[in-house]
Design a protein around this motif. Structure first.
Motif, PDB file in Angstrom:
ATOM      1  N   VAL A  45      -1.298   2.001   3.902  1.00 31.25           N
ATOM      2  CA  VAL A  45      -2.113   0.788   3.784  1.00 31.25           C
ATOM      3  C   VAL A  45      -2.870   0.802   2.464  1.00 31.25           C
ATOM      4  O   VAL A  45      -2.920   1.808   1.762  1.00 31.25           O
ATOM      5  CB  VAL A  45      -3.110   0.641   4.970  1.00 31.25           C
ATOM      6  CG1 VAL A  45      -2.372   0.560   6.289  1.00 31.25           C
ATOM      7  CG2 VAL A  45      -4.125   1.776   4.982  1.00 31.25           C
ATOM      8  N   ASN A  46      -3.492  -0.306   2.167  1.00 28.57           N
ATOM      9  CA  ASN A  46      -4.287  -0.475   0.960  1.00 28.57           C
ATOM     10  C   ASN A  46      -5.563   0.373   1.045  1.00 28.57           C
ATOM     11  O   ASN A  46      -6.141   0.536   2.116  1.00 28.57           O
ATOM     12  CB  ASN A  46      -4.633  -1.968   0.840  1.00 28.57           C
ATOM     13  CG  ASN A  46      -5.316  -2.304  -0.444  1.00 28.57           C
ATOM     14  OD1 ASN A  46      -6.446  -1.890  -0.689  1.00 28.57           O
ATOM     15  ND2 ASN A  46      -4.637  -3.075  -1.274  1.00 28.57           N
ATOM     16  N   VAL A  47      -6.012   0.869  -0.094  1.00 29.94           N
ATOM     17  CA  VAL A  47      -7.245   1.661  -0.178  1.00 29.94           C
ATOM     18  C   VAL A  47      -8.433   0.874   0.379  1.00 29.94           C
ATOM     19  O   VAL A  47      -9.303   1.438   1.059  1.00 29.94           O
ATOM     20  CB  VAL A  47      -7.503   2.098  -1.641  1.00 29.94           C
ATOM     21  CG1 VAL A  47      -8.872   2.719  -1.805  1.00 29.94           C
ATOM     22  CG2 VAL A  47      -6.420   3.045  -2.108  1.00 29.94           C
ATOM     23  N   ASN A  48      -8.479  -0.437   0.112  1.00 28.41           N
ATOM     24  CA  ASN A  48      -9.587  -1.257   0.614  1.00 28.41           C
ATOM     25  C   ASN A  48      -9.622  -1.281   2.141  1.00 28.41           C
ATOM     26  O   ASN A  48     -10.699  -1.344   2.746  1.00 28.41           O
ATOM     27  CB  ASN A  48      -9.480  -2.688   0.080  1.00 28.41           C
ATOM     28  CG  ASN A  48      -9.682  -2.747  -1.412  1.00 28.41           C
ATOM     29  OD1 ASN A  48     -10.374  -1.927  -2.000  1.00 28.41           O
ATOM     30  ND2 ASN A  48      -9.032  -3.705  -2.052  1.00 28.41           N
ATOM     31  N   THR A  49      -8.463  -1.224   2.760  1.00 30.60           N
ATOM     32  CA  THR A  49      -8.405  -1.196   4.224  1.00 30.60           C
ATOM     33  C   THR A  49      -9.034   0.089   4.743  1.00 30.60           C
ATOM     34  O   THR A  49      -9.824   0.066   5.691  1.00 30.60           O
ATOM     35  CB  THR A  49      -6.942  -1.312   4.711  1.00 30.60           C
ATOM     36  OG1 THR A  49      -6.382  -2.529   4.210  1.00 30.60           O
ATOM     37  CG2 THR A  49      -6.854  -1.288   6.223  1.00 30.60           C
ATOM     38  N   VAL A  50      -8.709   1.209   4.124  1.00 24.22           N
ATOM     39  CA  VAL A  50      -9.271   2.498   4.546  1.00 24.22           C
ATOM     40  C   VAL A  50     -10.779   2.531   4.302  1.00 24.22           C
ATOM     41  O   VAL A  50     -11.534   3.052   5.126  1.00 24.22           O
ATOM     42  CB  VAL A  50      -8.561   3.674   3.856  1.00 24.22           C
ATOM     43  CG1 VAL A  50      -9.200   4.997   4.237  1.00 24.22           C
ATOM     44  CG2 VAL A  50      -7.073   3.679   4.220  1.00 24.22           C
TER      45      VAL A  50
END
Length: 117
Positions: A45-50
């Motif tokens: 997933v995208n870093v922003n999601t994490v």
């Protein structure tokens, strides 16, 4: 890479996954979580999601972020016990709503569960 369902936001599914790992004891009090970038790569997933996942866990008081060191599972055992009770409650409510939608009663399900033991 992880499989996600369409019925729930990805960040929420990841929060649930980490909470499940805590409840099962795979993540212990004080354990360090992977960095945001590491977990993003692991999960696909995208870093922003994490970042959102980690922020949500911190708001739930399940993790603590230590500047320059990373994100750690809380050391508050009482908080994890609350999480466990909350998850049980959510699962039961979901189960009851599901059986009601099919017209089954609690009593029918209890009888079946007793047979399965």
């Amino acid at each position: 890479m992880t499989d996600f369902t369409r019925d729930k936001p990805i960040y929420s599914q990841l929060v649930d996954r980490i909470c499940g790992e805590m409840i099962k004891g795979h993540l212990q009090l004080g354990d360090k979580l992977p960095s945001v970038r590491e977990y993003a790569v692991q999960s696909g997933v995208n870093v922003n999601t994490v970042q959102r996942v980690y922020k949500e866990l911190e708001l739930m008081q399940l993790t603590e972020t230590k500047r320059g060191q990373g994100t750690f599972i809380t050391s508050d055992e009482g908080r994890l016990l609350e999480l466990r009770d909350s998850m049980k409650e959510q699962l039961v409510e979901s189960f009851l709503a599901s059986i009601a939608s099919f017209g089954f009663t609690k009593e029918e399900m209890l009888q079946l569960l007793e047979k399965k033991e």
